[in-house]
Design an enzyme around this catalytic site. Sequence first.
Site, mmCIF file in Angstrom:
data_model
loop_
_atom_site.group_PDB
_atom_site.id
_atom_site.type_symbol
_atom_site.label_atom_id
_atom_site.label_comp_id
_atom_site.label_asym_id
_atom_site.label_seq_id
_atom_site.Cartn_x
_atom_site.Cartn_y
_atom_site.Cartn_z
ATOM 1 C CE LYS A 177 -4.421 1.158 0.287
ATOM 2 N NZ LYS A 177 -5.559 0.412 -0.272
HETATM 3 P P1 NAD Z 1 -13.022 8.035 -2.936
HETATM 4 O O1 NAD Z 1 -12.013 9.069 -2.662
HETATM 5 O O2 NAD Z 1 -13.469 7.780 -4.332
HETATM 6 O O3 NAD Z 1 -14.356 8.339 -2.078
HETATM 7 C C1 NAD Z 1 -14.333 8.541 -0.703
HETATM 8 C C2 NAD Z 1 -15.721 8.991 -0.254
HETATM 9 O O4 NAD Z 1 -15.698 9.160 1.161
HETATM 10 C C3 NAD Z 1 -16.134 10.344 -0.833
HETATM 11 O O5 NAD Z 1 -17.526 10.322 -1.083
HETATM 12 C C4 NAD Z 1 -15.801 11.317 0.297
HETATM 13 O O6 NAD Z 1 -16.562 12.502 0.263
HETATM 14 C C5 NAD Z 1 -16.155 10.457 1.487
HETATM 15 N N1 NAD Z 1 -15.506 10.917 2.721
HETATM 16 C C6 NAD Z 1 -14.250 11.374 2.899
HETATM 17 N N2 NAD Z 1 -14.069 11.734 4.172
HETATM 18 C C7 NAD Z 1 -15.224 11.479 4.809
HETATM 19 C C8 NAD Z 1 -15.674 11.648 6.132
HETATM 20 N N3 NAD Z 1 -14.881 12.162 7.073
HETATM 21 N N4 NAD Z 1 -16.941 11.267 6.444
HETATM 22 C C9 NAD Z 1 -17.743 10.746 5.498
HETATM 23 N N5 NAD Z 1 -17.395 10.576 4.218
HETATM 24 C C10 NAD Z 1 -16.154 10.947 3.893
HETATM 25 O O7 NAD Z 1 -12.449 6.715 -2.241
HETATM 26 P P2 NAD Z 1 -12.843 5.212 -2.559
HETATM 27 O O8 NAD Z 1 -11.907 4.709 -3.589
HETATM 28 O O9 NAD Z 1 -14.305 5.095 -2.754
HETATM 29 O O10 NAD Z 1 -12.399 4.499 -1.201
HETATM 30 C C11 NAD Z 1 -13.262 4.447 -0.077
HETATM 31 C C12 NAD Z 1 -12.806 3.319 0.835
HETATM 32 O O11 NAD Z 1 -12.806 2.091 0.125
HETATM 33 C C13 NAD Z 1 -11.378 3.467 1.385
HETATM 34 O O12 NAD Z 1 -11.352 2.928 2.690
HETATM 35 C C14 NAD Z 1 -10.562 2.596 0.461
HETATM 36 O O13 NAD Z 1 -9.388 2.119 1.052
HETATM 37 C C15 NAD Z 1 -11.536 1.470 0.206
HETATM 38 N N6 NAD Z 1 -11.256 0.710 -1.028
HETATM 39 C C16 NAD Z 1 -11.263 1.314 -2.248
HETATM 40 C C17 NAD Z 1 -11.022 0.555 -3.394
HETATM 41 C C18 NAD Z 1 -11.094 1.139 -4.770
HETATM 42 O O14 NAD Z 1 -11.013 0.364 -5.735
HETATM 43 N N7 NAD Z 1 -11.262 2.418 -4.948
HETATM 44 C C19 NAD Z 1 -10.740 -0.808 -3.269
HETATM 45 C C20 NAD Z 1 -10.739 -1.390 -1.999
HETATM 46 C C21 NAD Z 1 -11.011 -0.613 -0.894
#
Ligand code: NAD
Length: 409
Positions: A102
């Site tokens: 990561k």
């Molecule tokens: P992203 O940046 O696309 O979206 C994040 C979302 O969370 C946004 O809507 C943002 O406004 C919201 N957010 C941020 N801070 C916040 C807060 N304090 N309270 C409430 N909402 C808040 O990110 P993502 O890619 O969707 O990732 C989200 C989670 O999923 C992370 O934990 C990431 O590690 C995990 N994840 C993502 C992927 C991927 O393929 N993108 C894969 C596995 C896991």
Amino acid sequence: MKANEAVQVFFNRAADILEMPENQRRLLTTAMREVTVEVPVEMDNGELDVLIGYRVQHSNARGPMKGGLRYHWEVDLDEVRALASLMTWKTAVVNIPYGGAKGGICVDPRKLSRKEKERITRKFVDQIHEIVGPDKDIPAPDMGTNSETMAWIRNQWEKYHGFNPACITGKPVEDYGAKGREEATGRGCGILAFKMLQRLNHDPRQTRVAIQGFGNVGSHAAKYMYESEFKIEAISDISGGYYREGGLDIPEALSYVLENGSLAGYQNADPISNEALLCLDVDLLMPSALGGVITEDNVADIKAKYIVEGANGPIHANADETLFKRGVTVIPDILANAGGVTVSYFEWVQNRQYYSWDLNRVRQQLDHVLTSAFEEVWQTANEHKISLRTAAFMIGIRRVMRATELSGI
Ligand code: NAD
């Protein structure tokens, strides 16, 4: 409890059942390599800023390491270490031939211009390009990064090493990306929610859902589940939560975000706080934003019977135990959000074959990989009367240990 300590607790619960000796536990939990780099960057106003970036390579026992790159103001070495080890267990649970890694940069991406973000990204690649690549460690998007960031990474990495789009996944589809990669994590959460409810004889149409986070994971999960006739009563992003009894119009909310950049000002729902969203009287909760949002402080107020961890590490270890004792079924992050890394794997395979799959093939293969992993985890949990999380860790740990033994330590 810090993020990495929480992962260790989960690991140890499974290692206890496996009766794993202490030295093997140390071997499997210690990161293979941890790199901290300085990222000096000229901001648009001409000022120099110096950011700190990390890449933690946890294990390559089962193949090249794989894991996202996060831009967020809370990124630190402990968090990246925790997320890197989760990747090792995740790739092992879904049985794709990768290890875990990561990366992250401590920065608030909302405060960066596009050009600043590009300069930061390219500088970070300058600092770590020697330790990443198609056969070493393949980054992908995570919070605060997207397909455009991946295109910059590829371009910068190739300046040193030559053409090789497999050096990174989550690229734009027209630029060696995979169809279906962007939707894969959220879609995977939806697929697994569906499988779990089938097992528990609960009709999706009677399932009220709250989703925290409406970014890549949350929005695609919402779309898939809306199309599968779940009742999505609440969604949220950093601007706050939005609730409507009986279900929100998700296509309309998606168009709103496309037009306005976020849910801020969304009118067709009642505003609630992100904290209140977690404690709503719904059947299924999907935390899909940050880690550590369900803790000992709010676990007593969680009403959902089912939780699908779209985000990495949203539940603290003690809260997790409380939920298990209360009979709440939790699909753990290392299974729930594995759809992203699975389709990243498909992207890497396509890049290496100079061949492109159609969307149907991607979706079918994703369904196949996640269903097989789910069935295995479900069966192991029932056999040992343990949580799905401990079962998933057991499966992951066994595979990584076996690979380590086969290759010699
Ligand atoms: P992203 O940046 O696309 O979206 C994040 C979302 O969370 C946004 O809507 C943002 O406004 C919201 N957010 C941020 N801070 C916040 C807060 N304090 N309270 C409430 N909402 C808040 O990110 P993502 O890619 O969707 O990732 C989200 C989670 O999923 C992370 O934990 C990431 O590690 C995990 N994840 C993502 C992927 C991927 O393929 N993108 C894969 C596995 C896991």
